[in-house]
Design an enzyme around this catalytic site. Structure first.
Site, mmCIF file in Angstrom:
data_model
loop_
_atom_site.group_PDB
_atom_site.id
_atom_site.type_symbol
_atom_site.label_atom_id
_atom_site.label_comp_id
_atom_site.label_asym_id
_atom_site.label_seq_id
_atom_site.Cartn_x
_atom_site.Cartn_y
_atom_site.Cartn_z
ATOM 1 N N ASP A 57 25.442 32.243 48.046
ATOM 2 C CA ASP A 57 25.636 31.500 46.791
ATOM 3 C C ASP A 57 26.725 32.160 45.937
ATOM 4 O O ASP A 57 27.104 31.629 44.889
ATOM 5 C CB ASP A 57 24.319 31.335 46.030
ATOM 6 C CG ASP A 57 23.681 32.673 45.665
ATOM 7 O OD1 ASP A 57 24.234 33.729 46.023
ATOM 8 O OD2 ASP A 57 22.614 32.654 45.014
ATOM 9 N N ASP A 96 22.163 30.603 52.231
ATOM 10 C CA ASP A 96 21.584 31.162 51.015
ATOM 11 C C ASP A 96 20.997 30.020 50.197
ATOM 12 O O ASP A 96 21.713 29.077 49.838
ATOM 13 C CB ASP A 96 22.722 31.821 50.210
ATOM 14 C CG ASP A 96 22.245 32.993 49.398
ATOM 15 O OD1 ASP A 96 21.042 33.309 49.443
ATOM 16 O OD2 ASP A 96 23.093 33.595 48.713
ATOM 17 N N GLU A 195 19.609 44.596 48.493
ATOM 18 C CA GLU A 195 20.868 44.727 47.746
ATOM 19 C C GLU A 195 20.800 45.845 46.698
ATOM 20 O O GLU A 195 19.840 45.923 45.910
ATOM 21 C CB GLU A 195 21.191 43.385 47.052
ATOM 22 C CG GLU A 195 22.486 43.448 46.243
ATOM 23 C CD GLU A 195 23.068 42.102 45.862
ATOM 24 O OE1 GLU A 195 22.628 41.062 46.393
ATOM 25 O OE2 GLU A 195 23.985 42.111 45.017
HETATM 26 O O1 KIV Z 1 25.342 35.324 48.006
HETATM 27 C C1 KIV Z 1 25.722 36.381 48.541
HETATM 28 O O2 KIV Z 1 26.884 36.536 48.883
HETATM 29 C C2 KIV Z 1 24.729 37.428 48.751
HETATM 30 C C3 KIV Z 1 25.219 38.749 49.248
HETATM 31 C C4 KIV Z 1 25.998 39.464 48.223
HETATM 32 C C5 KIV Z 1 24.113 39.548 49.785
HETATM 33 O O3 KIV Z 1 23.579 37.211 48.541
#
Ligand code: KIV
Length: 287
Positions: A57, A96, A195
């Site tokens: 995201d 995501d 993270e």
């Molecule tokens: O959305 C994303 O890019 C992420 C990463 C930074 C782990 O969740």
């Protein structure tokens, strides 16, 4: 043995699956993962050896120019996830789940997660969780949706937290994270993404992430979570040298921003000088 593409009959690479990820985790073969948001880039990253993609995201930030990940919406995320799949058909593609797509009700969350597997052509879905999401993770897993439980720093809580910060820095916070990791694994999470935590906490999570019945390692992907994680992910633009700022755990490996700037400059110069198509161009009138 290579599989064949159904449409063209050309040999295909062995498809990377959750089983591959588990094997890598079991055998200690580290995997390098990147975020990706379009088919062309996916194709080049695959050629460079990237086998696992996160359609993050963070697209809201790096593609759409927002100042957080919150404005990423389901239709947009579905569309770019399918684009990455088309660019890298044999990669493991992780979708995501955007803000608002899994917090309103479990029914809606399940429907949205399934859409990522059907319309988005993803292999797994990732959601940012704490212990309160345990029943959702369990329900998705039972429904056949492989879940990556994202713990540690959770960018979708940026408004609630009043900003971003690393997680698990006190003994108490670290213990909560390890307990959450264990809970998610018990609820069937296929993998964990951790993270921005100290390396020591990343290691404790890796040690705790074992399948409750088989004892097999559950893959742990670090995003700034120390060296012990089975795989590591960072945002594509940060590692390629396209970002004006990147988190301290990113080590850029390219200078793509400068290459784009130079190529843009050459194009501008070619057009301004009249050099471009000065011989008339490739098309002639028919006789
Ligand atoms: O959305 C994303 O890019 C992420 C990463 C930074 C782990 O969740």
């Amino acid at each position: 043995m290579n599989a064949e593409s159904a449409s063209t009959g050309t040999p295909r690479n062995p498809r990377i699956t959750l089983r591959t990820l588990r094997k890598w985790a079991r055998e200690g073969e580290k995997f390098a993962m990147l975020t990706c948001y379009d088919a062309t880039t996916a194709r080049w990253l695959w050629r460079g050896g990237v086998r696992v993609f996160l359609v993050g995201d963070t697209a809201a930030e790096v593609i759409l120019g927002h100042d957080s990940t919150l404005p990423a919406e389901m239709p947009f995320m579905l569309q770019i996830t399918a684009a990455v799949r088309r660019g890298a058909p044999d990669a493991l593609v992780m979708a995501d789940m955007p803000f608002g797509s899994y917090q309103v009700s479990e029914d809606e969350a399940v429907r949205n997660a399934m859409a990522f597997l059907t319309e988005g052509l993803a292999d797994l879905v990732k959601l940012e969780v704490d212990a309160t999401f345990a029943s959702l993770v369990e329900r998705l897993s039972h429904a056949g949706v492989p879940v990556v439980a994202h713990i540690g720093s959770r960018p979708q809580t940026v408004r609630a937290e009043g900003g971003y910060r690393a997680a698990g820095r006190s003994e108490r916070d670290a213990a909560v994270l390890v307990d959450t990791a264990k809970l998610m694994v018990q609820c069937g999470a296929a993998a964990l993404l951790v993270e921005a935590v100290p390396g020591e906490v990343g290691k404790r999570i890796v040690d705790a992430a074992v399948h409750p019945e088989t004892g097999a390692a559950v893959p742990v992907i670090g995003c700034g979570a120390g060296p012990t994680c089975h795989g590591h992910v960072v945002v594509l633009q940060d590692v390629m040298g396209l970002s004006d700022w990147h988190p301290p755990f990113v080590v850029p490996t390219g200078e793509v921003g400068q290459a784009v700037e130079a190529a843009a400059g050459k194009w501008v110069e070619m057009v301004r000088s009249g050099e471009y198509l000065k011989d008339g161009g490739p098309y002639q009138m028919k006789a």
